[in-house]
Design an enzyme around this catalytic site. Structure first.
Site, PDB file in Angstrom:
ATOM      1  N   SER A 265      39.545  35.405  53.445  1.00 35.54           N
ATOM      2  CA  SER A 265      39.286  34.288  52.530  1.00 35.54           C
ATOM      3  C   SER A 265      39.099  34.704  51.077  1.00 35.54           C
ATOM      4  O   SER A 265      39.281  33.905  50.168  1.00 35.54           O
ATOM      5  CB  SER A 265      38.079  33.487  53.012  1.00 35.54           C
ATOM      6  OG  SER A 265      36.957  34.333  53.143  1.00 35.54           O
TER       7      SER A 265
ATOM      8  N   GLU B 281      27.968  23.525  42.451  1.00 31.95           N
ATOM      9  CA  GLU B 281      26.969  24.479  42.922  1.00 31.95           C
ATOM     10  C   GLU B 281      27.726  25.736  43.332  1.00 31.95           C
ATOM     11  O   GLU B 281      28.902  25.674  43.651  1.00 31.95           O
ATOM     12  CB  GLU B 281      26.216  23.905  44.129  1.00 31.95           C
ATOM     13  CG  GLU B 281      26.892  24.120  45.499  1.00 31.95           C
ATOM     14  CD  GLU B 281      28.220  23.391  45.663  1.00 31.95           C
ATOM     15  OE1 GLU B 281      28.425  22.387  44.957  1.00 31.95           O
ATOM     16  OE2 GLU B 281      29.055  23.831  46.469  1.00 31.95           O
TER      17      GLU B 281
ATOM     18  N   LYS C 170      38.660  29.372  47.332  1.00 32.20           N
ATOM     19  CA  LYS C 170      37.931  28.276  46.685  1.00 32.20           C
ATOM     20  C   LYS C 170      38.795  27.487  45.706  1.00 32.20           C
ATOM     21  O   LYS C 170      38.606  26.290  45.522  1.00 32.20           O
ATOM     22  CB  LYS C 170      36.698  28.827  45.960  1.00 32.20           C
ATOM     23  CG  LYS C 170      35.619  29.368  46.892  1.00 32.20           C
ATOM     24  CD  LYS C 170      34.975  28.250  47.693  1.00 32.20           C
ATOM     25  CE  LYS C 170      33.819  28.767  48.547  1.00 32.20           C
ATOM     26  NZ  LYS C 170      33.298  27.712  49.449  1.00 32.20           N
TER      27      LYS C 170
END
Lengths: 411, 275
Positions: A393, A126, A104
């Protein structure tokens, strides 16, 4: 309508030359948002295009990715996992080693720099699993930006560690109590905040979803994953991989991983969605597998909705995949046949979490465990001279409480 | 599109009398369709000039918390698009003012745009507002609506640039829905000063009536708009009343009557130029 006016038929091969100026990936994407946001989106598109061409911006981004995020992260040969599966060689792209523990931050560093460039002082975001919230709060702390993160009440319960981290980093976490109290509702609240704050606030959306230019911009910032993987494969293996596997919720780690390989037709691309408990509506979050074409959160894409156009409830063991929509570029890749999408159930992901821990000493995020689970099922179908790369990830520290609960253990 | 619609007739009549239109918004199916129909009849009796009917949607990003909560109540009570169309169809449309559907594009697209428009027309709607379908992506919808005699009402925001206003005016019919404050629907204390300037600028560019919405809730707020706007929209200020049916022990009849009383005050406020 979005369908009728599309110029690209679904049988055309996928290209990397998308989206067009209106934000179209084939027939998907565009901007289905209230008029209030339209000017801001036009402005953001222009600012982003300028930043992309700006050498200084790119240098700043690359320096932060190297010295703050810790890139490039390794491409790791998972020897014991390979042995266990008895087929293709399995490599893991170690996004879990990034600062904040997931992919991220690739996006939030980029959008954080863009926020500074635009002269805005407040950031909203969010979050589902909390990884994007933490990555946003981190970058806001680093750049001295005010940060508000919207998070569903249900996710706050599941991801207490990340909530604590965000607050420690100086962000305000606003619980969202409407609807299903998960990622989708947090996205509604963030969009709503943005409508009344668009003058001084940038919305750092966490995935390749939402109105144009977000799907393009987030994909571009995440594409560092695929670019590094490509180079590392050539350096370490001497060829491109035969298959790449990544999990898909909104679809940002997979979009960043796949995009640099779209033109390499010999590389099979596989997206893995959350199969939840079953194929029944409300029991899974497999948007590309079971969804229909429709509009959600400002974009035309596959979506899980009923015959009235109401968004359906979704379920996944993973708060990060628990989303009834998917990025428009994934819909484009699905219809063009360039990427194959499968799904993996909660119990299979939970099993993969434990298998990777025991065989490789790696605790994967429960999201990434879905990609691992798919490889556990399919690697044996390939020969030992073939290579599969899985996008790991994120790391699984955030998930241990939930995993322990599901395994019936107290910690 | 050349012939005058029910909506344009209402505005031209009011304008010739120097009056403004009062245009309440209500949610279909909150708490049930029977109450919605009773409310439409009540508002008709009170002399409102147009009624917006909100189609409940699960992810209404254009609406504030009051209307979202109302949509959620209606959906939880099981409202479906079919129920809304058949309920509206049962009304005597010779008596009602023009009814305008406020509906998310997610719903229009799922039903199929032509199918949705056909059914809206058959049910007796005079037009529709699709708040998440800006002019840029409306494609053929304005033509499809126009060919059925339905007005597709477009929104103008405080953030809308002159260049965008030009684009929006090309496909706008019926009236222009002018959002008075950046942000979502809700009840506010003051109308912003810049609003008058924006309305003046719009009046110079178009003959379409200008209706102001988002954040208007009191008869006193109407006066500031006189001479600038042609209509006043109230949404959250009305829908708030519906909440009390579910929350308190207030009966549907009492709420319908309370909303009716408020509507009378607003109708009086938009008409009175003597104060």
């Amino acid at each position: 309508m979005a369908t009728a006016s599309s110029k690209t038929s679904s049988s055309d091969p996928a290209t990397t030359n998308v989206p067009d100026a209106s934000g179209r990936f084939g027939e998907f994407g565009r901007r289905f948002v209230p008029e209030t946001l339209m000017h801001a989106l036009e402005e953001l598109t222009e600012q982003y295009q300028q930043a992309k061409q700006d050498q200084q911006f790119q240098e700043d981004l690359n320096r932060l990715l190297a010295t703050y995020v810790g890139r490039p992260n390794p491409l790791y040969f998972a020897e014991r996992l390979t042995e266990h599966c008895g087929g293709a060689q399995i490599y893991l792209k170690r996004e879990d080693l990034n600062h904040t523990g997931a992919h991220k931050i690739n996006n939030t560093v980029g959008q954080g720099l863009l926020t500074l460039r635009m002269g805005k002082e407040r950031v909203i975001a969010e979050t589902g699993a909390g990884q994007h919230g933490v990555a946003t709060a981190t970058v806001c702390a680093r750049f001295g930006l005010q940060c508000v993160v919207y998070m569903g009440e249900e996710d706050i319960r599941r991801q207490r560690l990340n909530v604590f981290n965000m607050k420690t980093l100086g962000a305000e976490v606003r619980p969202v109590t409407s609807g299903s109290r998960t990622l989708r509702d947090a996205t509604n609240e963030a969009l709503r905040d943005w409508m009344s704050s668009v003058g001084d606030t940038h919305y750092i959306i966490g995935s390749v979803v939402g109105p144009h230019p977000f799907p393009m911009m987030v994909r571009d910032f995440q594409s560092v994953i695929g670019r590094e993987t490509k180079q590392q494969c050539l350096d370490q293996v001497g060829k491109l991989p035969d298959e790449i596997v990544a999990c898909v919720g909104g679809g940002s780690n997979s979009a960043g991983m796949f995009y640099p390989f779209i033109d390499d037709a010999d590389v099979a691309l596989t997206g893995v969605e959350a199969g939840g408990r079953s194929a029944e509506a409300g029991e899974h979050a497999s948007t590309l597998t079971y969804g229909v074409k429709g509009v959600l959160h400002g974009s035309y894409s596959y979506v899980l909705q009923d015959n009235d156009g109401q968004t359906q409830d979704v379920h996944s063991i993973s708060a990060g995949l628990d989303y009834p929509g998917v990025g428009p570029e994934h819909s484009y890749w699905k219809d063009s046949g360039r990427v194959q999408y499968h799904n993996v159930r909660d119990d299979e992901a939970l099993q993969a979490f434990q298998t990777l821990a025991k065989l490789e000493g790696l605790l994967p995020a429960i999201e990434s465990s879905h990609a691992i689970a798919h490889v556990l099922k399919t690697a044996a179908q390939r020969s030992p001279d073939e290579v599969i790369v899985v996008c790991l990830s994120g790391r699984g520290d955030k998930d241990v409480n939930e995993v322990a609960r599901l395994l019936g253990q107290d910690i | 599109m050349a012939e005058s619609t029910k909506i344009s007739s209402v505005f031209s009549q009011l304008q010739s009398q120097g009056e403004m239109a009062f245009m309440p918004f209500i949610t279909a199916g909150d708490p049930d369709m029977e109450t919605t129909l009773a409310l439409i009849r009540e508002l008709t009796t009170r002399g409102v000039h147009l009624i917006e009917i909100g189609f409940p949607y699960s992810d209404p990003i254009a609406d504030g918390p009051v209307i979202q909560a109302s949509y959620t109540r209606a959906l939880n009570a099981g409202i479906h698009v079919d129920d809304i169309f058949s309920g509206i169809e049962s009304l005597n449309h010779d008596e009602t003012p023009p009814l305008v559907a406020m509906v998310s594009y997610a719903i229009v697209l799922r039903l199929g745009p032509e199918n949705f428009l056909d059914r809206a027309k058959a049910a007796g709607f005079s037009g529709l507002i699709v708040p998440d379908l800006p002019a840029d992506v409306a494609d053929e919808l304005p033509q499809l609506a126009g060919s059925r005699g339905l007005d597709l009402i477009q929104l103008i925001a405080p953030t809308t640039t002159d260049e965008r206003v030009g684009r929006i005016l090309k496909s706008a019919t019926g009236f222009l829905y002018c959002i008075s404050l950046a942000g979502t629907t809700g009840v506010r204390d003051e109308l912003p000063e810049e609003l008058k300037g924006q309305l003046d600028s719009l009046r110079a560019k178009t003959d379409l009536p200008l209706a102001v919405g988002f954040g208007i809730s009191r008869p006193e707020q109407v006066e500031m708009l006189r001479g600038s706007a042609h209509g006043v929209i109230v949404g959250s200020g009305i829908v708030r009343h519906l909440e009390s049916i579910s929350k308190d022990s207030t009966t549907a009849d009492e709420v319908v009557n309370a909303i009716g009383e408020f509507a009378s005050e607003m109708v009086h406020a938009v008409a009175a130029d003597d104060r």
